[in-house]
Design an enzyme around this catalytic site. Sequence first.
Site, PDB file in Angstrom:
ATOM      1  N   THR C  73       0.683  -1.188  -0.137  1.00  0.00           N
ATOM      2  CA  THR C  73       0.143   0.069  -0.091  1.00  0.00           C
ATOM      3  C   THR C  73       0.644   1.229  -0.020  1.00  0.00           C
ATOM      4  O   THR C  73       0.690   2.048  -0.627  1.00  0.00           O
ATOM      5  CB  THR C  73      -0.927  -0.099   1.326  1.00  0.00           C
ATOM      6  OG1 THR C  73      -1.906  -1.319   1.042  1.00  0.00           O
ATOM      7  CG2 THR C  73      -1.879   1.118   1.319  1.00  0.00           C
ATOM      8  N   ASN C 153      -5.368  -9.265  -7.812  1.00  0.00           N
ATOM      9  CA  ASN C 153      -5.621  -9.893  -6.460  1.00  0.00           C
ATOM     10  C   ASN C 153      -6.639 -10.868  -6.116  1.00  0.00           C
ATOM     11  O   ASN C 153      -6.830 -11.783  -5.438  1.00  0.00           O
ATOM     12  CB  ASN C 153      -5.342  -9.149  -5.071  1.00  0.00           C
ATOM     13  CG  ASN C 153      -6.422  -7.849  -5.230  1.00  0.00           C
ATOM     14  OD1 ASN C 153      -6.101  -7.213  -6.511  1.00  0.00           O
ATOM     15  ND2 ASN C 153      -7.006  -7.763  -4.334  1.00  0.00           N
ATOM     16  N   SER C 201       5.303  -6.412  -2.145  1.00  0.00           N
ATOM     17  CA  SER C 201       5.070  -6.621  -0.768  1.00  0.00           C
ATOM     18  C   SER C 201       5.379  -7.990  -0.160  1.00  0.00           C
ATOM     19  O   SER C 201       5.429  -8.844  -0.790  1.00  0.00           O
ATOM     20  CB  SER C 201       3.364  -6.393  -0.559  1.00  0.00           C
ATOM     21  OG  SER C 201       3.187  -6.721   0.876  1.00  0.00           O
ATOM     22  N   GLY C 202       6.280  -7.823   0.944  1.00  0.00           N
ATOM     23  CA  GLY C 202       6.872  -9.283   1.434  1.00  0.00           C
ATOM     24  C   GLY C 202       5.932 -10.232   1.687  1.00  0.00           C
ATOM     25  O   GLY C 202       6.125 -11.302   1.624  1.00  0.00           O
ATOM     26  N   THR C 239      12.912   5.370  10.641  1.00  0.00           N
ATOM     27  CA  THR C 239      13.993   4.510  11.242  1.00  0.00           C
ATOM     28  C   THR C 239      13.844   2.975  10.357  1.00  0.00           C
ATOM     29  O   THR C 239      12.936   2.463  10.421  1.00  0.00           O
ATOM     30  CB  THR C 239      14.103   4.228  12.375  1.00  0.00           C
ATOM     31  OG1 THR C 239      14.333   5.279  13.309  1.00  0.00           O
ATOM     32  CG2 THR C 239      15.090   3.035  13.044  1.00  0.00           C
ATOM     33  N   CYS C 327     -20.501  -8.987   1.739  1.00  0.00           N
ATOM     34  CA  CYS C 327     -20.960  -9.351   3.048  1.00  0.00           C
ATOM     35  C   CYS C 327     -19.609  -9.529   3.853  1.00  0.00           C
ATOM     36  O   CYS C 327     -19.500  -9.424   4.968  1.00  0.00           O
ATOM     37  CB  CYS C 327     -22.020 -10.371   3.154  1.00  0.00           C
ATOM     38  SG  CYS C 327     -23.426 -10.178   2.890  1.00  0.00           S
TER      39      CYS C 327
HETATM   40  C1  LIG Z   1      -2.593  -6.135  -5.756  1.00  0.00           C
HETATM   41  C2  LIG Z   1      -2.456  -5.618  -4.381  1.00  0.00           C
HETATM   42  N1  LIG Z   1      -1.913  -4.330  -4.355  1.00  0.00           N
HETATM   43  C3  LIG Z   1      -1.576  -3.956  -2.995  1.00  0.00           C
HETATM   44  C4  LIG Z   1      -1.959  -4.634  -2.011  1.00  0.00           C
HETATM   45  C5  LIG Z   1      -1.443  -4.155  -0.614  1.00  0.00           C
HETATM   46  O1  LIG Z   1      -0.365  -4.567  -0.013  1.00  0.00           O
HETATM   47  P1  LIG Z   1      -0.083  -4.413   1.646  1.00  0.00           P
HETATM   48  O2  LIG Z   1      -1.144  -5.137   2.105  1.00  0.00           O
HETATM   49  O3  LIG Z   1       1.253  -4.865   1.792  1.00  0.00           O
HETATM   50  O4  LIG Z   1      -0.103  -2.995   1.921  1.00  0.00           O
HETATM   51  C6  LIG Z   1      -2.370  -6.064  -1.981  1.00  0.00           C
HETATM   52  C7  LIG Z   1      -2.437  -6.844  -0.706  1.00  0.00           C
HETATM   53  O5  LIG Z   1      -3.125  -6.443   0.264  1.00  0.00           O
HETATM   54  C8  LIG Z   1      -2.467  -6.550  -3.434  1.00  0.00           C
HETATM   55  O6  LIG Z   1      -3.203  -7.575  -3.484  1.00  0.00           O
HETATM   56  C1  LIG Z   2      11.184  12.985  18.455  1.00  0.00           C
HETATM   57  C2  LIG Z   2      11.287  11.881  17.192  1.00  0.00           C
HETATM   58  N1  LIG Z   2      10.225  11.852  16.397  1.00  0.00           N
HETATM   59  C3  LIG Z   2       9.998  11.131  15.472  1.00  0.00           C
HETATM   60  C4  LIG Z   2      10.935  10.382  15.013  1.00  0.00           C
HETATM   61  C5  LIG Z   2      10.896   9.193  13.995  1.00  0.00           C
HETATM   62  O1  LIG Z   2      10.383   7.841  14.564  1.00  0.00           O
HETATM   63  P1  LIG Z   2      10.579   6.672  13.423  1.00  0.00           P
HETATM   64  O2  LIG Z   2      11.871   6.442  13.551  1.00  0.00           O
HETATM   65  O3  LIG Z   2       9.814   5.423  14.263  1.00  0.00           O
HETATM   66  O4  LIG Z   2       9.718   6.994  12.247  1.00  0.00           O
HETATM   67  C6  LIG Z   2      11.944  10.112  16.189  1.00  0.00           C
HETATM   68  C7  LIG Z   2      13.144   8.942  15.761  1.00  0.00           C
HETATM   69  O5  LIG Z   2      13.619   8.696  14.955  1.00  0.00           O
HETATM   70  C8  LIG Z   2      12.172  10.911  17.058  1.00  0.00           C
HETATM   71  O6  LIG Z   2      13.080  10.746  17.949  1.00  0.00           O
END
Ligand SMILES: Cc1ncc(COP(=O)(O)O)c(C=O)c1O
Ligand SMILES: Cc1ncc(COP(=O)(O)O)c(C=O)c1O
Lengths: 143, 143, 388, 388
Positions: C73, C153, C201-202, C239, C327
Amino acid sequence: MYTDKVMDHFENPRNVGELEGADGVGTVGNAKCGDIMKMYIKVADDKITDIKFKTFGCGAAIATSSIATELVKGKSVKEAQELTNKAVAEALGGLPPAKMHCSNLAADALKKAIDNYLGLETKNECEDHHHHEHNDFDHGCSI
Amino acid sequence: MYTDKVMDHFENPRNVGELEGADGVGTVGNAKCGDIMKMYIKVADDKITDIKFKTFGCGAAIATSSIATELVKGKSVKEAQELTNKAVAEALGGLPPAKMHCSNLAADALKKAIDNYLGLETKNECEDHHHHEHNDFDHGCSI
Amino acid sequence: MTKVYMDNGATTPVDPKVIEAMQPYFSEVYGNPSSFHSFGREGRNAITEARDKVVELIGADYTKELIFTSGGTEADNYAIKGVASALEAKGKHIITSAVEHHAVLHTCKYLEKRRGFEVTYLPVDEDGLVNPEDVKDAIREDTILITIMMANNEVGTIQPIAQIGEIAKEAGVTFHTDAVQAVGTIPVDVNELNVDLLSLSGHKFNGPKGVGALYIRKGTRINKFMHGGAQERNRRATTENVPAIVGLGKAAEIAMEGLEQKQEKLVSLRDKLISGIEERIDHIKLNGHREKRLPGNVNVSIKYIEGESILMKLDLAGIAASSGSACTSGSLDPSHVLLSMGLTHEVAHGSLRLTLGKYNTKAEVDRVLEVLPKVVADLRSMSPIYNG
Amino acid sequence: MTKVYMDNGATTPVDPKVIEAMQPYFSEVYGNPSSFHSFGREGRNAITEARDKVVELIGADYTKELIFTSGGTEADNYAIKGVASALEAKGKHIITSAVEHHAVLHTCKYLEKRRGFEVTYLPVDEDGLVNPEDVKDAIREDTILITIMMANNEVGTIQPIAQIGEIAKEAGVTFHTDAVQAVGTIPVDVNELNVDLLSLSGHKFNGPKGVGALYIRKGTRINKFMHGGAQERNRRATTENVPAIVGLGKAAEIAMEGLEQKQEKLVSLRDKLISGIEERIDHIKLNGHREKRLPGNVNVSIKYIEGESILMKLDLAGIAASSGSACTSGSLDPSHVLLSMGLTHEVAHGSLRLTLGKYNTKAEVDRVLEVLPKVVADLRSMSPIYNG
Ligand SMILES: Cc1ncc(COP(=O)(O)O)c(C=O)c1O
Ligand SMILES: Cc1ncc(COP(=O)(O)O)c(C=O)c1O
């Protein structure tokens, strides 16, 4: 991020210090830039007989200073003048791209020391080296 | 998502089938809506003596049909008329919010069967029940 | 009760080898990859290795063309919003298809409703195929993006992406494909496909949930989606999710090694399942193209009964499947994919999707073929519209 | 070499109990939580439990006020872009501070540069504190959002959020706080803080990477950031990252139980570290407020030397730390936080951040106090600007 060679020169920097009665002294950078390098040379028979440095800066700055002194010690002034920042980086097995410009100034410092020995005036290189355009979104990571 | 009671009525639906010679038959929904319920009743002495249903629809639709037949079997026609969709859902221990409207039509089907028994005409309820406003971004997950 | 999982199109179990690969990155090599020290360095190296593997799986030329995301997504949102934002001065027209995943469709709708874009939703034929000629005809002066999924899908139909890619290339329009259902299951090569952007997507190929990637061909103009730190070469902030990225890398490696074998196995199970259903149950319709079809996808409409009740009966028998019935989602309309393929609401409501994965067995297919006919008979006996 | 990890502000190791809690959700309970069957149901239930725990940790009133995200950055992006998009018809002015994390700052810059918003970046005093009066004065007719972080990631300064929240409430302006550094380490209660939106991130308090959450107070107007499926009550699309969400829930539970104890421990280690450094090294400056400070944060500027070289020397001695020097990030300017607090570039370049976590020990603090003075002496002896 750094090559073994860089790490070696950072851990065991060669020719650190000042040279009393130096024939030439050159400084590049300023603290605002994050790097200051100061080179001291002694010249005899048109040869760099002794060289020392002091550096305020990151690992790359220290390592480039160190290897630069090694590269030119015993060389002729002319050979020393031909040393480039690029050659210094290569002698270290390369530097990370981000470090190529801002911390790789040892050859410039050397050149200024030679100019000083030769009685020439040169400008501080910092402005040139550090203020290439950069964009606001391009900061590092704060974590 | 579904209560045990819903699952019980889904797995073991009571009073499934048709009633030959039914005194009243009522259908609500249509296949476009996703749910169709058809109720058959037999009436004697102003009492619902027998009742059966057929349902095309989801688990909630089947379970509500089933329990509705149980709730009114043996009751007076008047009592049966007073059965509401809400009461049906409550008798099942509740339904998921998404199912409250679209699959909870058993009382309506029953009412139509009674109306049919009483000789009254009624309209198909589907339009009313299904076309409340909804927004394009509000679709389910395709996964 | 032995359970049978046939919902691999929704998500797949993580391969034990992937879990093993991830393990050290939770509490041993936990450093922030952007950190300077050894803890960070190890994480950074692990990411580099993982990136190499994913890059190889999709045949990209440069590792820096791959940006990790939190899933399919995010990859779709990033691709579409990112290109839209970078090129909106050039034009505000996007071409997509009516059968895309909601991650693409709803992103396009957002651009239409809130950002002044115009979107063409191309129709599909009864097999779910987009006609490349339609793409060509839809291209306008101000078209800045074409986004057509590689494999659907729901019904498994595989689109002629390489052909569409060529058309896009010729017209100089950026081309994105959502390959979330394809990567790791069928061969995917970004160069053969002529795509500029590709989402994966993994968790769809036995990797972890919460991680995916966007391939961005060198030179493609795209703005950021996630603003913040300079991670991922300043293209995607946050991160780095090291364990998940390592897991994705491992899943890519495993997928690449076993691709042909996996495909063969799935196709054979799939075809057994399809013909078994067709033999045992009448009044059914196979949805999606019979040949141009994901190896693991079976989608049938079972007339006169409704999808959710089929799923519930199967679930009670320990079989996990899915449906395009409204549904199951609590919404009102059944699958936009099935409706776009011309199915009536009634038939669409009765759809059943069985999606096979690499852990499914012949015995499991047999089990489904034993249970499903009973379920169908049972529900039909209750159906007021069935006159069996 | 025994290693010492003092970069818990960047990320933390995952608590073994968290890893254990996540384990079943990779390959046993792997169903898609949006799926209809038992595999999905189990994942759904696990998410519900996790949500309850996080909701409790931050004192929210309703579970539906919490939306899981891929981390702190996404929570910040979602909050700021989401409110901006929902309220842009009402006004296009946002108030923030100069010391926010890049996830907030760069998102604000994006809105300025590409979406026509105006942003006020409030200054801070020499301790890094925002003045609530400044917030009040900055509010305009068209102000639609105030976003001020709870605790600064670099210098640890804790902002007067409850006060700012009251001001925002009175003015009827939506108020977001980035509490990524605070949640799990100091008490956080969304009602006491008067916030409408709050970002948190799992990996900052011994939870997994790649997961965070955005608290959205009931009634707050906000649009989506991630478009697609109807997950998270149709507020955030993408297949739910079940193991990570379960891990975040477990981390929240552990944090809540041990909050007081953890705080006390960190404060004592922190103060030992600060006084130890102040005793052993001259020409230093503590950055950040001395009392209104995160329990685990130490940030000092060590004059005449540069941050990256300090980190390298520490790293060679097995000590992991971080710095606000530009050189660690490859950018040109040192930390915007330190510069905003009035430090000169030179002093800012020499900053060192040591951030303690719940696994650090007194012995580790001693080790740092043994190594650091040598490192400093060594580098100063090389420094052309030091005249020791
Ligand atoms: C064709 C397709 N695109 C996008 C997605 C979204 O992937 P994700 O769930 O990893 O965000 C999916 C599955 O949910 C998918 O089948
Ligand atoms: C104050 C603050 N905001 C936002 C972030 C971003 O968080 P994340 O790395 O989980 O995206 C961090 C750390 O990286 C942070 O210290």
